[in-house]
Design a protein around this motif. Structure first.
Motif, mmCIF file in Angstrom:
data_model
loop_
_atom_site.group_PDB
_atom_site.id
_atom_site.type_symbol
_atom_site.label_atom_id
_atom_site.label_comp_id
_atom_site.label_asym_id
_atom_site.label_seq_id
_atom_site.Cartn_x
_atom_site.Cartn_y
_atom_site.Cartn_z
ATOM 1 N N GLU A 226 -3.058 -32.622 18.509
ATOM 2 C CA GLU A 226 -3.549 -31.600 17.589
ATOM 3 C C GLU A 226 -2.425 -30.727 17.022
ATOM 4 O O GLU A 226 -2.420 -30.410 15.832
ATOM 5 C CB GLU A 226 -4.557 -30.734 18.363
ATOM 6 N N ASP A 227 -1.454 -30.400 17.857
ATOM 7 C CA ASP A 227 -0.383 -29.513 17.388
ATOM 8 C C ASP A 227 0.661 -30.215 16.520
ATOM 9 O O ASP A 227 1.552 -29.575 15.974
ATOM 10 C CB ASP A 227 0.283 -28.781 18.545
ATOM 11 N N CYS B 134 -7.652 -37.073 11.875
ATOM 12 C CA CYS B 134 -7.240 -36.659 10.532
ATOM 13 C C CYS B 134 -7.612 -37.727 9.505
ATOM 14 O O CYS B 134 -7.645 -38.917 9.819
ATOM 15 C CB CYS B 134 -5.728 -36.447 10.491
ATOM 16 N N ARG C 253 -8.632 -32.360 8.954
ATOM 17 C CA ARG C 253 -8.662 -32.716 10.373
ATOM 18 C C ARG C 253 -9.921 -32.223 11.060
ATOM 19 O O ARG C 253 -10.558 -31.281 10.605
ATOM 20 C CB ARG C 253 -7.466 -32.128 11.084
ATOM 21 N N GLU C 254 -10.232 -32.857 12.161
ATOM 22 C CA GLU C 254 -11.265 -32.419 13.102
ATOM 23 C C GLU C 254 -10.543 -32.240 14.435
ATOM 24 O O GLU C 254 -10.244 -33.212 15.123
ATOM 25 C CB GLU C 254 -12.373 -33.473 13.237
ATOM 26 N N PRO C 255 -10.209 -31.002 14.800
ATOM 27 C CA PRO C 255 -9.470 -30.771 16.042
ATOM 28 C C PRO C 255 -10.398 -30.665 17.254
ATOM 29 O O PRO C 255 -11.623 -30.681 17.118
ATOM 30 C CB PRO C 255 -8.791 -29.428 15.769
ATOM 31 N N GLY C 256 -9.786 -30.537 18.429
ATOM 32 C CA GLY C 256 -10.539 -30.238 19.635
ATOM 33 C C GLY C 256 -11.089 -31.426 20.398
ATOM 34 O O GLY C 256 -12.134 -31.328 21.028
ATOM 35 N N TRP C 257 -10.385 -32.555 20.374
ATOM 36 C CA TRP C 257 -10.838 -33.755 21.069
ATOM 37 C C TRP C 257 -10.019 -33.986 22.328
ATOM 38 O O TRP C 257 -8.837 -33.664 22.387
ATOM 39 C CB TRP C 257 -10.697 -34.981 20.174
ATOM 40 N N ARG D 79 -4.803 -31.938 23.750
ATOM 41 C CA ARG D 79 -5.886 -31.900 22.766
ATOM 42 C C ARG D 79 -5.461 -32.722 21.564
ATOM 43 O O ARG D 79 -4.305 -32.700 21.162
ATOM 44 C CB ARG D 79 -6.156 -30.457 22.326
ATOM 45 N N PHE D 80 -6.435 -33.406 20.960
ATOM 46 C CA PHE D 80 -6.146 -34.323 19.864
ATOM 47 C C PHE D 80 -6.985 -33.987 18.638
ATOM 48 O O PHE D 80 -8.015 -33.324 18.747
ATOM 49 C CB PHE D 80 -6.395 -35.770 20.324
ATOM 50 N N ALA D 81 -6.516 -34.448 17.499
ATOM 51 C CA ALA D 81 -7.228 -34.250 16.235
ATOM 52 C C ALA D 81 -7.436 -35.601 15.572
ATOM 53 O O ALA D 81 -6.626 -36.515 15.727
ATOM 54 C CB ALA D 81 -6.421 -33.345 15.294
ATOM 55 N N ARG E 11 -15.499 -34.274 22.459
ATOM 56 C CA ARG E 11 -15.114 -32.902 22.125
ATOM 57 C C ARG E 11 -14.715 -32.166 23.396
ATOM 58 O O ARG E 11 -15.319 -32.354 24.458
ATOM 59 C CB ARG E 11 -16.272 -32.163 21.459
#
Length: 128
Positions: free
Chosen positions: A50-51, A18, A59-63, A14-16, A108
């Protein structure tokens, strides 16, 4: 590109996305695995695991990331369109990133299965 099927791979993890100040240094925390750092006059935009993002960073996480098999010739046209159109028609929003060799489309996590179905219905092949 002439309607040719593309090979895409769903990248693990999972990616964010930022946002940092435009004069911020490129962050060392974003340097592991897949990452993209883009600076404009108004921001420093970072895509990374993301982590890896420290607390307090906008950030916008969950990609999730779908990467086109490359390298792609710079003279090719319509690559992103052939991905973006079926995703738009399926109601899946995207965040696109291009590199020297390839294109990546982020979706997403909540829409990744819908995105894969739409891409496969358009004739593309997706490897998980």
């Amino acid at each position: 590109m002439n309607g040719a099927a593309l090979e895409l791979t769903l990248i693990e993890g999972r990616f964010a996305v930022c946002r940092l100040a435009p004069d911020a240094a490129s962050p060392a925390w974003a340097a592991q695995g897949f990452s993209s750092i883009t600076r404009t006059a108004g921001e420093l935009s970072v895509v990374c695991a993301e982590d890896a993002v420290p607390p307090g960073v906008q950030r916008e996480p969950g990609w999730r990331i779908l990467q086109v098999a490359g390298p792609l010739d710079f003279g090719l046209t319509g690559i992103l369109l052939s991905i973006a159109r079926p995703l738009a028609e399926a109601g899946v929003s995207i965040f696109a990133i291009s590199t020297f060799d390839t294109d990546c489309v982020m979706v997403r996590e909540s829409t990744v299965e819908k995105a894969i179905r739409a891409l496969e219905a358009a004739g593309h092949r997706v490897t998980r």
